[in-house]
Design an enzyme around this catalytic site. Structure first.
Site, short mmCIF file in Angstrom:
data_model
loop_
_atom_site.label_atom_id
_atom_site.label_comp_id
_atom_site.label_asym_id
_atom_site.label_seq_id
_atom_site.Cartn_x
_atom_site.Cartn_y
_atom_site.Cartn_z
CG HIS A 313 -6.75 1.53 -12.25
ND1 HIS A 313 -6.39 0.34 -11.91
CD2 HIS A 313 -7.57 1.43 -13.44
CE1 HIS A 313 -7.11 -0.63 -12.75
NE2 HIS A 313 -7.86 0.09 -13.31
CG ASP A 371 -12.80 5.33 -17.93
OD1 ASP A 371 -13.15 4.82 -18.92
OD2 ASP A 371 -12.90 4.57 -17.03
N1 ACO Z 1 -9.54 11.91 -6.82
C1 ACO Z 1 -9.17 12.38 -5.80
N2 ACO Z 1 -8.72 11.34 -4.94
C2 ACO Z 1 -8.49 10.29 -5.08
C3 ACO Z 1 -8.88 9.66 -6.46
C4 ACO Z 1 -9.39 10.61 -7.25
N3 ACO Z 1 -9.86 10.24 -8.60
N4 ACO Z 1 -8.52 8.40 -6.37
C5 ACO Z 1 -8.08 7.87 -5.41
N5 ACO Z 1 -8.11 9.08 -4.44
C6 ACO Z 1 -7.38 9.42 -3.20
C7 ACO Z 1 -8.47 8.63 -2.23
O1 ACO Z 1 -9.09 9.66 -1.55
C8 ACO Z 1 -7.40 8.23 -1.11
O2 ACO Z 1 -6.77 9.27 -0.41
P1 ACO Z 1 -6.55 9.03 1.22
O3 ACO Z 1 -5.26 8.23 1.39
O4 ACO Z 1 -5.74 10.25 1.54
O5 ACO Z 1 -7.66 8.59 1.95
C9 ACO Z 1 -6.14 7.60 -2.13
O6 ACO Z 1 -6.44 8.34 -3.23
C10 ACO Z 1 -6.46 6.29 -2.43
O7 ACO Z 1 -7.66 5.79 -2.74
P2 ACO Z 1 -8.77 4.75 -2.69
O8 ACO Z 1 -9.85 5.23 -2.76
O9 ACO Z 1 -8.21 3.73 -1.52
O10 ACO Z 1 -8.20 3.84 -3.96
P3 ACO Z 1 -8.98 2.62 -4.57
O11 ACO Z 1 -7.95 1.77 -5.40
O12 ACO Z 1 -9.71 1.89 -3.71
O13 ACO Z 1 -9.75 3.41 -5.71
C11 ACO Z 1 -10.69 4.05 -7.99
C12 ACO Z 1 -9.72 3.50 -7.06
C13 ACO Z 1 -12.17 3.84 -7.41
C14 ACO Z 1 -10.54 3.95 -9.29
C15 ACO Z 1 -10.47 5.55 -7.48
O14 ACO Z 1 -9.12 6.01 -7.72
C16 ACO Z 1 -11.43 6.52 -8.16
O15 ACO Z 1 -12.77 6.58 -7.54
N6 ACO Z 1 -11.23 7.18 -9.30
C17 ACO Z 1 -12.06 7.97 -9.99
C18 ACO Z 1 -13.16 7.31 -10.83
C19 ACO Z 1 -12.39 6.64 -11.83
O16 ACO Z 1 -11.76 7.15 -12.52
N7 ACO Z 1 -12.85 5.42 -11.89
C20 ACO Z 1 -12.08 4.48 -13.14
C21 ACO Z 1 -11.25 3.31 -12.88
S1 ACO Z 1 -10.66 2.47 -14.29
C22 ACO Z 1 -11.89 1.61 -15.07
O17 ACO Z 1 -12.93 1.21 -14.30
C23 ACO Z 1 -11.68 1.69 -16.46
#
Ligand code: ACO
Length: 436
Positions: A313, A371
């Protein structure tokens, strides 16, 4: 805004004049540096794609402490609201700032209930869609279409108009989501039944048919009500910011909410519960719990583009408090339905356990979000997977409209208009087509 005694000073390595920037304090959370005059003073913009460090507005509605894993609506912890209040009390809180007393609750419930029907013309709108259209495509269209029906409440500068638009939206969303579902399965639409609760009425419109008596299960009703409470608002997330930006032009409130629905659809946002359940199905098909290790390996491989959906998140760097409540509801619903040994739930628990111990997830502070379990609950209730995000939209509507009305009620609000760092061609001349 309360000014802090502290000020920030921006200095430039080329000897340009220092700029002093005011700092403001909120009730909770980080202070903000006011950069509104920065362009006038320096000729420069700030650069912050994805709003990683930018507060886009002042708000008094919802507060998240991502490190603690805390979520407050108008100061009340989500755990207390989810266990002591129902969704309509939560709506009252978000819209008006306070939980209702008995009399206010009765009046508010009556007010919302009186608006649950939609104009009969909406059926003809639905007929224009393919039967296999995604419910979020239908919802984007239907909510946008509402803007063509209520000509008596379109003056956004009138607080009474804003209130009635809010009530109509909260009241009609369940009807529209249920109609979108009935349309895709080819069953007759069920009209709202006003003696039922908000969640009970939705279950009735979804699962009743004119042929048989439908009895609302109190456990499923409570579970759905909790899903609605947990999704009701969440600060300045992508869809809420979309609603604010869209509404900042002074557009019709129903059109602004339709923009929020469109934004929510994406898998990085509201589409994640659908994506999380589909991910669990895929692992299940591939061999279940034994395949978790292989799946986690793919997730960790940067070239695979595979994410653990329902994890991570932007704000929570701790367990999402809603995920805990959802896990509790999940157990309750599966127990009620005699599905305690549901293989998907078992798989989800095993996946969560492994991920929470894995260095990749630990070091990145990736925890389950709401979720991760909400899909399992909805599936158990009988809600088809493609409808999950529409249920989220139904619940988030109150947050969107509360945030929109908060913005418009602020006499200082301005149209939202971000700037850019331009990296395209400098000015050039168009050549005749033969020379291009
Ligand atoms: N699975 C694997 N790796 C992940 C995940 C994940 N679900 N989420 C983040 N990471 C990793 C990224 O690859 C990144 O790694 P790095 O530093 O080695 O490059 C690091 O964790 C940071 O991630 P970001 O993408 O920079 O984090 P951001 O804050 O931009 O993204 C997001 C947040 C979009 C929610 C992301 O965690 C994601 O895509 N999760 C899966 C989708 C999801 O469950 N969304 C629901 C959000 S809650 C809602 O809307 C109710």
């Amino acid at each position: 805004m309360k000014a802090s005694e502290n000020k920030a000073t921006l200095s430039f390595s080329n000897g340009g004049q220092n700029v002093e920037l005011p700092i403001y304090k909120g009730t909770l959370g980080p202070d903000v540096i006011d950069i509104r005059k920065l362009y006038a003073q320096t000729g420069m913009f700030t650069y912050d794609p994805g709003f990683m460090s930018t507060a886009s507005c002042e708000s008094a509605i919802t507060y998240i402490d991502g490190d603690k894993g805390e979520l407050l609506y108008r100061g009340y912890p989500i755990e207390q609201l989810a266990t002591n209040c129902d969704f309509l009390e939560t709506c009252h809180l978000l819209l008006y700032g306070e939980l209702p007393d008995e009399a206010k609750k009765t009046n508010f419930t009556k007010l919302v209930t009186n608006h649950t029907m939609v104009n009969e013309q909406m059926q003809f709108f639905l007929r224009g869609f393919r039967r296999d259209a995604h419910p979020m495509a239908i919802m984007t269209g239907l909510v946008g279409a509402l803007s063509a029906f209520y000509h008596d409440s379109t003056d956004i500068n009138n607080p009474k108009h804003r209130e009635i638009a809010a009530i109509r939206l909260i009241a009609k969303m369940p009807t529209l989501v249920a109609m979108a579902y009935k349309y895709t399965v080819g069953q007759p639409y069920m009209y709202p039944k006003n003696e039922l609760s908000y969640a009970g009425n939705f279950l009735h419109m979804m699962f009743a048919t004119p042929c048989e008596e439908y009895k609302v299960s109190p456990v499923l009703e409570r579970a759905l009500d909790r899903i609605f409470i947990l999704h009701a608002d969440h600060e300045q997330n992508a869809s809420t910011s979309t609603v604010r930006l869209c509404g900042s032009s002074g557009t019709n409130p129903f059109a602004a909410i339709a923009a929020g629905v469109a934004c929510l659809w994406g898998p990085a946002h509201g589409g994640a519960n659908e994506a999380a359940l589909n991910m669990l199905y895929d692992i299940q098909k591939a061999g279940g719990v034994e395949k978790i290790g292989e799946f986690i390996k793919q997730v960790k491989d940067k070239n695979s583009n595979v994410k653990l959906m329902g994890f991570g998140h932007r704000v929570y760097k701790n367990y999402d408090p809603r995920a805990k409540l959802m896990q509790e509801t999940c157990k309750e619903v599966l127990g009620e339905l005699g599905l305690e040994n549901d293989p998907l739930f078992k798989l989800a628990m095993a996946l969560e356990k492994i991920a929470l111990e894995d260095e990749y997830f630990v070091s990145r502070k990736l925890y389950p979000n709401v979720d991760f379990y909400s899909g399992i609950v909805q599936r158990a209730i009988g809600i088809p997977v493609p409808l999950f995000t529409a249920i989220f939209a139904l619940a988030r509507t109150v947050g969107w409209i509360a945030q929109l009305n908060e913005m418009i009620g602020d006499p200082d609000y301005k149209i939202g208009r971000p700037r850019q760092l331009f990296e395209g061609s400098a000015k050039r001349d168009v050549k005749p087509i033969a020379q291009r």
